[in-house]
Design an enzyme around this catalytic site. Sequence first.
Site, PDB file in Angstrom:
ATOM      1  N   HIS A 170       5.889  18.056 -16.178  1.00  0.00           N
ATOM      2  CA  HIS A 170       6.724  16.896 -16.474  1.00  0.00           C
ATOM      3  C   HIS A 170       7.984  16.859 -15.601  1.00  0.00           C
ATOM      4  O   HIS A 170       8.398  15.785 -15.149  1.00  0.00           O
ATOM      5  CB  HIS A 170       7.095  16.882 -17.953  1.00  0.00           C
ATOM      6  N   ASP A 209       7.548   5.744 -20.926  1.00  0.00           N
ATOM      7  CA  ASP A 209       7.908   5.548 -22.324  1.00  0.00           C
ATOM      8  C   ASP A 209       9.411   5.294 -22.426  1.00  0.00           C
ATOM      9  O   ASP A 209      10.141   5.375 -21.434  1.00  0.00           O
ATOM     10  CB  ASP A 209       7.462   6.742 -23.168  1.00  0.00           C
ATOM     11  N   HIS A 221       0.833  -1.204   0.000  1.00  0.00           N
ATOM     12  CA  HIS A 221       0.000   0.000   0.000  1.00  0.00           C
ATOM     13  C   HIS A 221       0.869   1.256   0.000  1.00  0.00           C
ATOM     14  O   HIS A 221       1.780   1.394   0.800  1.00  0.00           O
ATOM     15  CB  HIS A 221      -0.912  -0.006   1.228  1.00  0.00           C
ATOM     16  N   TYR A 256       5.416  11.955 -23.490  1.00  0.00           N
ATOM     17  CA  TYR A 256       4.692  12.077 -22.216  1.00  0.00           C
ATOM     18  C   TYR A 256       3.804  10.875 -21.894  1.00  0.00           C
ATOM     19  O   TYR A 256       2.841  11.006 -21.145  1.00  0.00           O
ATOM     20  CB  TYR A 256       3.887  13.380 -22.154  1.00  0.00           C
ATOM     21  N   ALA A 257       4.128   9.711 -22.419  1.00  0.00           N
ATOM     22  CA  ALA A 257       3.378   8.485 -22.098  1.00  0.00           C
ATOM     23  C   ALA A 257       3.986   7.896 -20.827  1.00  0.00           C
ATOM     24  O   ALA A 257       4.708   6.904 -20.856  1.00  0.00           O
ATOM     25  CB  ALA A 257       3.432   7.500 -23.262  1.00  0.00           C
ATOM     26  N   ASN A 258       3.712   8.569 -19.719  1.00  0.00           N
ATOM     27  CA  ASN A 258       4.261   8.197 -18.422  1.00  0.00           C
ATOM     28  C   ASN A 258       3.181   8.386 -17.368  1.00  0.00           C
ATOM     29  O   ASN A 258       2.423   9.358 -17.418  1.00  0.00           O
ATOM     30  CB  ASN A 258       5.444   9.109 -18.053  1.00  0.00           C
TER      31      ASN A 258
END
Length: 131
Positions: A98, A28, A20, A120-122
């Site tokens: 970012h 990316d 947890h 920005y595929a994070n």
Amino acid sequence: MKKAGILNRHLSGALAELGHGDGVLVCDAGMPIPDGPRVVDLAFRAGVPSFAEVVEGLLAELVVEGATAAAEVREANPGAATLLDGHFGEGGLDFVPHERLKELSAGARLVVRTGEARPYANVLLRCGVFF
């Protein structure tokens, strides 16, 4: 041998160790990976596996109570933004610059690098509990 779910032994084992509040950065191919977190690098070729495939696979196996993404994704990568909105909806997804996401990633317990080649595929996932 597992017959379903995530078959990659390194990733499956790393997921089993999460608790947890632990952070999991799904990134990316171009995201700088900080020293510290355990890294499972799935990147094979540009675009393989995709950010969407990895996020969906992880969400099928993890309890996630929230997520953080870069605000820049909305304009630079609408497909990834739509994917994240669809999974986390209102209130479940925070947006930060970012540069701040890169700072936060240093506190992740696990980094899963994809072959995604769109900007920005994070996303930084925050683990929850199943009860």
